[in-house]
Design a protein around this motif. Structure first.
Motif, PDB file in Angstrom:
ATOM      1  N   VAL A 187      40.106  20.913  38.890  1.00  0.00           N
ATOM      2  CA  VAL A 187      39.372  20.423  37.717  1.00  0.00           C
ATOM      3  C   VAL A 187      39.609  18.935  37.531  1.00  0.00           C
ATOM      4  CG1 VAL A 187      39.202  20.569  35.196  1.00  0.00           C
ATOM      5  CG2 VAL A 187      39.369  22.659  36.555  1.00  0.00           C
ATOM      6  N   ASP A 188      40.853  18.468  37.763  1.00  0.00           N
ATOM      7  CA  ASP A 188      41.162  17.033  37.645  1.00  0.00           C
ATOM      8  C   ASP A 188      40.349  16.212  38.638  1.00  0.00           C
ATOM      9  OD1 ASP A 188      42.949  17.607  35.671  1.00  0.00           O
ATOM     10  OD2 ASP A 188      44.728  17.507  36.953  1.00  0.00           O
ATOM     11  N   MET A 189      40.134  16.769  39.830  1.00  0.00           N
ATOM     12  CA  MET A 189      39.368  16.039  40.840  1.00  0.00           C
ATOM     13  C   MET A 189      37.885  15.991  40.486  1.00  0.00           C
ATOM     14  SD  MET A 189      41.025  17.002  44.537  1.00  0.00           S
ATOM     15  CE  MET A 189      40.854  18.789  44.387  1.00  0.00           C
ATOM     16  N   ILE A 190      37.358  17.121  40.040  1.00  0.00           N
ATOM     17  CA  ILE A 190      35.920  17.189  39.751  1.00  0.00           C
ATOM     18  C   ILE A 190      35.589  16.440  38.455  1.00  0.00           C
ATOM     19  CG2 ILE A 190      34.001  18.770  39.287  1.00  0.00           C
ATOM     20  CD1 ILE A 190      35.365  20.825  41.020  1.00  0.00           C
ATOM     21  N   CYS A 191      36.576  16.276  37.579  1.00  0.00           N
ATOM     22  CA  CYS A 191      36.417  15.601  36.276  1.00  0.00           C
ATOM     23  C   CYS A 191      35.486  16.390  35.367  1.00  0.00           C
ATOM     24  CB  CYS A 191      35.908  14.171  36.464  1.00  0.00           C
ATOM     25  SG  CYS A 191      37.100  13.110  37.299  1.00  0.00           S
ATOM     26  N   ARG A 192      34.198  16.185  35.502  1.00  0.00           N
ATOM     27  CA  ARG A 192      33.236  16.899  34.666  1.00  0.00           C
ATOM     28  C   ARG A 192      32.860  18.201  35.355  1.00  0.00           C
ATOM     29  NH1 ARG A 192      29.235  11.806  33.205  1.00  0.00           N
ATOM     30  NH2 ARG A 192      30.788  10.560  32.096  1.00  0.00           N
ATOM     31  N   CYS A 193      33.627  19.220  35.079  1.00  0.00           N
ATOM     32  CA  CYS A 193      33.436  20.513  35.743  1.00  0.00           C
ATOM     33  C   CYS A 193      32.361  21.312  35.004  1.00  0.00           C
ATOM     34  CB  CYS A 193      34.753  21.290  35.760  1.00  0.00           C
ATOM     35  SG  CYS A 193      34.662  22.826  36.702  1.00  0.00           S
ATOM     36  N   PRO A 194      31.177  21.520  35.616  1.00  0.00           N
ATOM     37  CA  PRO A 194      30.124  22.302  34.951  1.00  0.00           C
ATOM     38  C   PRO A 194      30.550  23.749  34.766  1.00  0.00           C
ATOM     39  CG  PRO A 194      29.534  21.824  37.239  1.00  0.00           C
ATOM     40  CD  PRO A 194      30.779  21.059  36.957  1.00  0.00           C
ATOM     41  N   PRO A 195      29.872  24.502  33.893  1.00  0.00           N
ATOM     42  CA  PRO A 195      30.266  25.892  33.618  1.00  0.00           C
ATOM     43  C   PRO A 195      30.310  26.768  34.861  1.00  0.00           C
ATOM     44  CG  PRO A 195      28.700  25.127  31.970  1.00  0.00           C
ATOM     45  CD  PRO A 195      28.775  24.062  33.010  1.00  0.00           C
ATOM     46  N   TRP A 196      29.363  26.553  35.794  1.00  0.00           N
ATOM     47  CA  TRP A 196      29.365  27.406  36.980  1.00  0.00           C
ATOM     48  C   TRP A 196      30.606  27.173  37.828  1.00  0.00           C
ATOM     49  CZ3 TRP A 196      29.457  25.360  41.897  1.00  0.00           C
ATOM     50  CH2 TRP A 196      29.082  24.015  42.037  1.00  0.00           C
ATOM     51  N   CYS A 197      31.138  25.954  37.809  1.00  0.00           N
ATOM     52  CA  CYS A 197      32.381  25.673  38.548  1.00  0.00           C
ATOM     53  C   CYS A 197      33.552  26.457  37.949  1.00  0.00           C
ATOM     54  CB  CYS A 197      32.691  24.176  38.515  1.00  0.00           C
ATOM     55  SG  CYS A 197      31.740  23.213  39.713  1.00  0.00           S
ATOM     56  N   SER A 198      33.598  26.537  36.644  1.00  0.00           N
ATOM     57  CA  SER A 198      34.679  27.285  35.978  1.00  0.00           C
ATOM     58  C   SER A 198      34.620  28.763  36.347  1.00  0.00           C
ATOM     59  CB  SER A 198      34.559  27.118  34.462  1.00  0.00           C
ATOM     60  OG  SER A 198      34.638  25.763  34.096  1.00  0.00           O
ATOM     61  N   HIS A 199      33.400  29.316  36.380  1.00  0.00           N
ATOM     62  CA  HIS A 199      33.242  30.725  36.761  1.00  0.00           C
ATOM     63  C   HIS A 199      33.666  30.945  38.219  1.00  0.00           C
ATOM     64  CE1 HIS A 199      31.473  31.380  32.938  1.00  0.00           C
ATOM     65  NE2 HIS A 199      30.273  30.855  33.213  1.00  0.00           N
ATOM     66  N   MET A 200      33.291  29.997  39.089  1.00  0.00           N
ATOM     67  CA  MET A 200      33.666  30.108  40.505  1.00  0.00           C
ATOM     68  C   MET A 200      35.185  30.051  40.664  1.00  0.00           C
ATOM     69  SD  MET A 200      30.986  30.600  42.347  1.00  0.00           S
ATOM     70  CE  MET A 200      31.729  30.352  43.936  1.00  0.00           C
ATOM     71  N   LEU A 201      35.850  29.178  39.899  1.00  0.00           N
ATOM     72  CA  LEU A 201      37.301  29.070  39.990  1.00  0.00           C
ATOM     73  C   LEU A 201      37.982  30.364  39.551  1.00  0.00           C
ATOM     74  CD1 LEU A 201      38.141  25.440  38.786  1.00  0.00           C
ATOM     75  CD2 LEU A 201      38.479  26.419  41.062  1.00  0.00           C
ATOM     76  N   SER A 202      37.435  31.016  38.547  1.00  0.00           N
ATOM     77  CA  SER A 202      37.990  32.304  38.111  1.00  0.00           C
ATOM     78  C   SER A 202      37.897  33.329  39.233  1.00  0.00           C
ATOM     79  CB  SER A 202      37.250  32.809  36.867  1.00  0.00           C
ATOM     80  OG  SER A 202      37.359  31.894  35.805  1.00  0.00           O
ATOM     81  N   TYR A 203      36.765  33.326  39.925  1.00  0.00           N
ATOM     82  CA  TYR A 203      36.584  34.243  41.063  1.00  0.00           C
ATOM     83  C   TYR A 203      37.572  33.926  42.173  1.00  0.00           C
ATOM     84  CZ  TYR A 203      34.624  35.868  45.465  1.00  0.00           C
ATOM     85  OH  TYR A 203      34.473  36.411  46.716  1.00  0.00           O
ATOM     86  N   PHE A 204      37.689  32.640  42.513  1.00  0.00           N
ATOM     87  CA  PHE A 204      38.591  32.237  43.601  1.00  0.00           C
ATOM     88  C   PHE A 204      40.051  32.554  43.256  1.00  0.00           C
ATOM     89  CE2 PHE A 204      35.141  29.077  44.789  1.00  0.00           C
ATOM     90  CZ  PHE A 204      34.777  29.779  45.932  1.00  0.00           C
ATOM     91  N   LYS A 205      40.396  32.411  41.971  1.00  0.00           N
ATOM     92  CA  LYS A 205      41.772  32.689  41.562  1.00  0.00           C
ATOM     93  C   LYS A 205      42.133  34.152  41.826  1.00  0.00           C
ATOM     94  CE  LYS A 205      43.036  30.818  37.685  1.00  0.00           C
ATOM     95  NZ  LYS A 205      43.298  30.581  36.224  1.00  0.00           N
ATOM     96  N   VAL A 206      41.219  35.073  41.512  1.00  0.00           N
ATOM     97  CA  VAL A 206      41.450  36.501  41.773  1.00  0.00           C
ATOM     98  C   VAL A 206      41.585  36.750  43.270  1.00  0.00           C
ATOM     99  CG1 VAL A 206      40.451  38.810  41.573  1.00  0.00           C
ATOM    100  CG2 VAL A 206      40.272  37.205  39.664  1.00  0.00           C
ATOM    101  N   CYS A 207      40.744  36.088  44.064  1.00  0.00           N
ATOM    102  CA  CYS A 207      40.810  36.254  45.529  1.00  0.00           C
ATOM    103  C   CYS A 207      42.139  35.760  46.068  1.00  0.00           C
ATOM    104  CB  CYS A 207      39.651  35.509  46.197  1.00  0.00           C
ATOM    105  SG  CYS A 207      38.044  36.288  45.978  1.00  0.00           S
ATOM    106  N   TRP A 208      42.569  34.568  45.648  1.00  0.00           N
ATOM    107  CA  TRP A 208      43.809  33.997  46.165  1.00  0.00           C
ATOM    108  C   TRP A 208      45.019  34.874  45.855  1.00  0.00           C
ATOM    109  CZ3 TRP A 208      42.151  28.787  43.664  1.00  0.00           C
ATOM    110  CH2 TRP A 208      41.277  28.108  44.530  1.00  0.00           C
TER     111      TRP A 208
END
Length: 543
Positions: A418-439
């Motif tokens: 999120v720090d790298m992307i700075c302005r994280c759109p809503p779809w990015c937040s949803h994708m990160l939630s998915y990736f977190k479960v996978c990891w």
């Protein structure tokens, strides 16, 4: 066709999460596969293991480029030297019209005692490899000098393209990464006009639902995702380290990974439409015309191309495409190796020393690769190909995933993204939630399944090349390659623990904490955005 289901499932659960992990880690840390583990010194061995995997792959992968180079040069002859029109193949192709169908059936059944080799197989085995003069792994025989010269030319080309590092190779890939798309499109259009091409496409897309019950299919899907996306080799980490800090890695992951896998799917139409035509010409099932491994690219497809009008032109296009794809792969591997070394030894960053390092690497890989272009070199090629990126690569990816998820922490890692992307759109937040479960769960579980099946398959099915079965000492040597890769993880973990003080628990906690220099790259990169202007400060007595 049914393979696409496990293939895309593995892409979603293993490919995308690990691809994003490597890109994010490299971009945030602005370092190669070894130095980037400042985020968790305990797992520095993962980076060293990546370096060994890349080195083993670079050793044998350029041999494929040498083969493509050899075929590319031979394609300028008319008729093609592996076609039935070539005078030297007259005896192989003298078959009466009545027996063509039967001869075609026997031709593909190479395991039978009455099997006959095609002109394409004879060219590959006798003229290119010279494997007919070798009895196996322990009998390499003399070097095939035409191949050795092609290998030398390939390494010289790699050296020249990477002479200025990412600046020169980055420009070269504008051609090498886009040209294959043009060739695939041309081959698809040409293949669609051939008789029997629909049979090939039908075979390509046919669905046998019972195959989904086979663990082999799921294991193969995971393996293909690894090789196709380059996960665990260190090249992704190195390339990402050159990104701007605010580059959108989630967008890159989706575009590159999905685009890459769709390209693989699209390329299948170019291959199987032409194989369908070859099967139609020979009056045999498409399954008998197809092959796997080196046999598909250097036996089956060249033979199919030789049946087309204007065959030299189509052959030149195909092998030029293979050549550019191979060069792209080597760029990633060599860049990963040089970046890792330069990060660990900054004194080598001087242009002359860096050039000397690149020259030494290319020379060493060429000399070691000469074993693979001997008459028995194909046996060594298959051995290294099988074990260098087998269970060792899966273990590297597994520890990378577990290390980031449970040592560095998924919450912290997601915050870094999120720090790298700075302005994280809503779809990015949803994708990160998915990736977190996978990891945390799905990706490690599937990697563990693939690893277990790989071990079971390795000990139950002996390694073979055609009719040759590898001896026990050869298989043991291959296992040692994988073990050498895996050993780096516990060895460097022990080194990290020994450098700390206190009880074992205290040492473990300290070794899993990021070093103070971990976020220095972030601070330096953001400092570039600060504009330095003249200013005046008035100090009072209280100040």
């Amino acid at each position: 066709g049914i393979f696409l289901i496990p293939y895309f499932i593995m892409l979603l659960v293993i490919g995308l999460p690990l691809f994003l992990m490597e890109l994010s880690l490299g971009q945030y840390g602005a370092a190669g596969p070894i130095t980037v583990w400042k985020c968790c010194p305990l797992l520095k061995g993962v980076g060293v293991a990546m370096l060994i995997v890349s080195s083993l792959v670079s050793l044998y992968y350029n041999v494929i480029i040498a083969w493509a180079f050899y075929y590319l040069g031979s394609s300028f002859q008319s008729p093609l030297p592996w076609s039935c029109d070539a005078p030297r193949n007259a005896d192989l192709c003298q078959v009466g019209a009545v027996t063509v169908t039967c001869w075609g059936c026997v031709l593909q059944n190479t395991s039978g005692s009455a099997g006959r080799e095609s002109a394409s197989e004879v060219f590959w085995n006798e003229q290119v490899l010279g494997v007919t003069h070798s009895s196996g792994l322990g009998d390499p025989g003399p070097v095939q000098w035409p191949l050795a010269l092609c290998l030398l030319a390939a390494w010289i080309l790699i050296f020249l393209c990477m002479l200025k590092g990412i600046r020169s190779s980055g420009k070269v890939v504008y051609f090498t990464a886009t040209f294959p798309y043009l060739v695939i499109l041309i081959l698809i259009i040409r293949g669609a006009t051939l008789d029997g091409s629909l049979n090939g496409v039908r075979f390509y897309l046919s669905s046998n639902w019972n195959r989904l019950q086979s663990a082999q299919v799921w294991s193969d899907a995971a393996s293909q995702i690894f090789y196709s996306l380059g996960i665990g080799f260190g090249g992704l980490l190195s390339m990402a380290s050159y990104n701007k800090f605010d580059n959108n890695v989630i967008r890159d992951t989706l575009v590159i990974a999905i685009g890459n896998c769709c390209t693989s799917f699209l390329a299948g139409f170019a291959i199987f439409s032409v194989l369908g035509h070859m099967a139609w010409r020979k009056q045999v099932p498409v399954g008998n015309a197809a092959d796997s491994g080196p046999g598909l690219a250097f036996v089956a497809y060249p033979e199919a191309v030789s049946l087309l009008p204007g065959s030299p032109f189509w052959s030149i296009l195909f092998f030029l495409m293979l050549f550019t794809l191979g060069v792209d792969t080597l760029f990633g591997n060599i860049e990963g190796i040089t970046t890792a070394i330069l990060d660990e030894f900054p004194a080598l960053r001087d242009w002359r020393r860096k050039t000397a390092l690149l020259g030494a690497l290319c020379t060493a890989f060429y000399l070691l690769g000469l074993l693979l272009v001997t008459q028995g070199g194909i046996f060594w090629f298959i051995l290294i190909d099988t074990y260098s990126t087998g269970f060792g690569l899966i273990i590297v990816a597994l520890f990378m995933c577990l290390g980031i998820a449970f040592c560095y922490g998924t919450n912290q890692f997601c915050q870094d993204i999120v720090d790298m992307i700075c302005r994280c759109p809503p779809w990015c937040s949803h994708m990160l939630s998915y990736f977190k479960v996978c990891w945390v769960f799905f990706t490690p579980c599937l990697l563990l399944f693939t690893l277990i099946y790989t071990f079971l398959d390795m000990y139950s099915v002996p390694l073979r090349y055609r009719t040759y079965e590898y001896p026990a000492w050869g298989t043991s040597l291959g296992v040692c390659m994988g073990v050498l890769t895996c050993l780096q993880i516990p060895v460097w973990a022990t080194v990290a623990l020994c450098r700390e003080s206190g009880t074992l628990r205290d040492r473990f906690q300290k070794a899993t904490q990021p070093l103070s220099s971990w976020r220095m790259a972030t601070a330096q990169d953001m400092a570039r955005d600060i504009i330095d202007v003249p200013f005046t400060i008035t100090l009072t007595d209280s100040d």
